[in-house]
Motif scaffolding. Structure first.
Motif, PDB file in Angstrom:
ATOM      1  N   ALA A  30      -8.900  39.633   1.896  1.00 46.40           N
ATOM      2  CA  ALA A  30      -8.784  38.178   1.887  1.00 46.40           C
ATOM      3  C   ALA A  30      -9.497  37.522   3.059  1.00 46.40           C
ATOM      4  N   GLU A  38      -2.776  38.281  -0.880  1.00 46.58           N
ATOM      5  CA  GLU A  38      -2.448  37.105  -0.088  1.00 46.58           C
ATOM      6  C   GLU A  38      -1.361  36.311  -0.808  1.00 46.58           C
ATOM      7  N   THR A  63      -6.367  43.725   2.694  1.00 48.30           N
ATOM      8  CA  THR A  63      -6.100  42.532   1.900  1.00 48.30           C
ATOM      9  C   THR A  63      -7.347  42.051   1.163  1.00 48.30           C
TER      10      THR A  63
END
Length: 470
Positions: A14, A360, A12
């Motif tokens: 993130a 996300e 991700t």
């Protein structure tokens, strides 16, 4: 329509846990709505990502895409030879159709290797028709692009651009929400006067456009281009400085003070003698750079080798310093860092980090699917290490932009490549023929590596001297 991506590893980017874990991704159209374990969505179309690493698409923050038909021409050239060969010899021979096919094929090339977003630093524009054609080449490619308009780039160039840039802003680029948006590729301060540079920056601000500028390319960066802009209040958070190799440390600090972003092109910088990539110097000033290819006339066009070059060049510099300071041994630049440079930092430099760059909820689905069962990387134990060190375009199985596949199962979607190849070859041959017909053309002019143009009049020292009065 909802889409569920299941069965793969997901990087991700993130947070610290997003380096490549089994996760599912649920999309609603272009938008990510969930990233979790074992998502159930009966009405969603399911995509099996088994044996894949799913990660954000790469972002190339600086590429001169119009030069696609000159691919490989500058593989053995210095920076001065590139200026003389690509710009002084070929640029003004391009027709609008040449710049269109160059941008279209170059953008497709980048998509094929996983670059979902690309800033086209378009300094091959010699007329409004060329500008329209360059923009249309990006619009007709199924990727996310930023059109970095830089008209009639030269050494120096003081022609006004107000009318043409305003025309583009009110015709093709009225919105900043489309897949292709507009930016200003600043001619100065390295290649034009400070007065022209200031007028151009004020124009960009009036039109609410980001600015991307070359600063620090070999001798072209030694006349303090960043400092001169800083003194006039011409730097801000929407300014990206490309290269940074030879700007001074205090100029990098000025960039940090103003919230500027940076784009480094490590492969071409090392090859053409710009100076060592500024990665470590930027990091020391708190600036995390983005990555860019620059020009496929000289180097490869994929982000994998660009990441790898950035990583190994800085590690070499750090290790060399550590020889005299053994207590500092250790690798400060990690694989995850350069993957972030190629994704979220690129998105930030393009002003798109609210849309892309990580996986996300709330962001748009610009993904690449990398094969982990390929013999060149199997077994994949460290996913982001694989991407940064061992990755290559052959791993890019599928590419998604805004929730739609533009490459699937190794094949580009909805693109007539045989037709585009034929148009590209025709364009290349006609450009070369026109160059050979020019008065005083070099009889050795060829595209097979034999031609070595003289850089006379296009060396960094010559151009710096012309602008020294600024």
């Amino acid at each position: 329509m909802k889409t569920l991506i299941k069965g793969g590893l997901v990087a991700t980017l993130a947070g610290p846990q997003g380096d490549g874990r089994p996760l599912d991704i649920l999309l609603d159209g272009a938008r990510i709505v969930a990233v979790e374990h074992d998502i159930s969505a009966e009405s969603a179309m399911t995509i099996d990502a088994g044996s894949m690493l799913v990660m954000p698409g790469f972002v190339d923050t600086h590429r001169h895409t119009w030069q696609t038909m000159l691919r490989g021409l500058a593989n053995d050239w210095s920076l001065g030879q590139y200026a003389k060969g690509a710009h002084a010899t070929f640029k003004h021979l391009y027709t609008p159709s040449d710049i269109y096919i160059g941008n279209l094929l170059g953008r497709i090339e980048a998509l094929c290797s996983g670059i979902t977003t690309m800033l086209d630093w378009s300094h091959g524009i010699t007329s409004p028709a060329h500008a329209d054609a360059a923009a249309q080449g990006l619009i007709d490619a199924p990727g996310r692009s930023v059109f970095g308009y830089s008209a009639n780039f030269g050494f120096p160039n003081n022609d006004p651009i107000d009318e043409d840039l305003r025309r583009l802003r009110t015709s093709l680029f009225t919105s900043d929400d489309g897949l292709v948006t507009l930016a200003l590729g600043l001619r100065g301060p390295q290649y034009t006067s400070m007065e022209v540079t200031e007028n151009d920056v004020r124009l960009a601000r009036d039109l609410d456009l980001p600015v991307t500028m070359h600063g620090g390319s070999a001798g072209w960066g030694k006349n303090r281009p960043v400092a001169r802009m800083y003194e006039r209040g011409l730097l801000d958070r929407r300014t990206t400085v490309v290269h940074c190799n030879t700007i001074a440390d205090d100029e990098i600090a000025m960039m940090g003070d103003c919230g500027c972003t940076a784009s480094i092109s490590p492969y071409v910088e090392i090859q053409m003698g710009f100076g060592w990539p500024a990665t470590g110097r930027l990091l020391s000033a708190g600036i995390r750079p983005s990555l860019s290819i620059d020009t496929c006339t000289a180097v490869c066009g994929d982000m994998f080798r660009t990441m790898n070059t950035a990583l190994i060049a800085q590690r070499g510099l750090d290790n060399d310093t550590a020889q005299s300071a053994p207590d500092q041994l250790g690798l400060r630049l990690r694989c995850r860092d350069v993957v972030e440079f190629a994704t979220i930092e690129g998105a930030r430099a393009c002003g798109l980090d609210h849309k892309i760059g990580t996986i996300e909820p709330g962001k748009e689905a610009d993904f690449i699917f990398l094969r982990m069962d390929d013999p060149t990387v199997f077994p994949v134990n460290n996913p982001l290490g694989m991407v940064a060190v061992s990755g290559h375009p052959g791993l890019v199985d599928s590419v998604m932009v805004a929730g739609h596949f533009v490459k699937r199962g190794g094949e580009m979607v909805g693109i007539d490549l045989p037709r585009l190849r034929a148009l590209g070859l025709k364009s290349r041959d006609e450009i070369l023929a026109r160059a050979r017909e020019q008065p005083g053309a070099d009889p050795s002019l060829a595209l097979d590596g034999r031609w070595q143009p003289s850089p006379e009049g296009y060396t960094a020292a010559a151009v710096t001297g012309r602008n020294a009065h600024d």
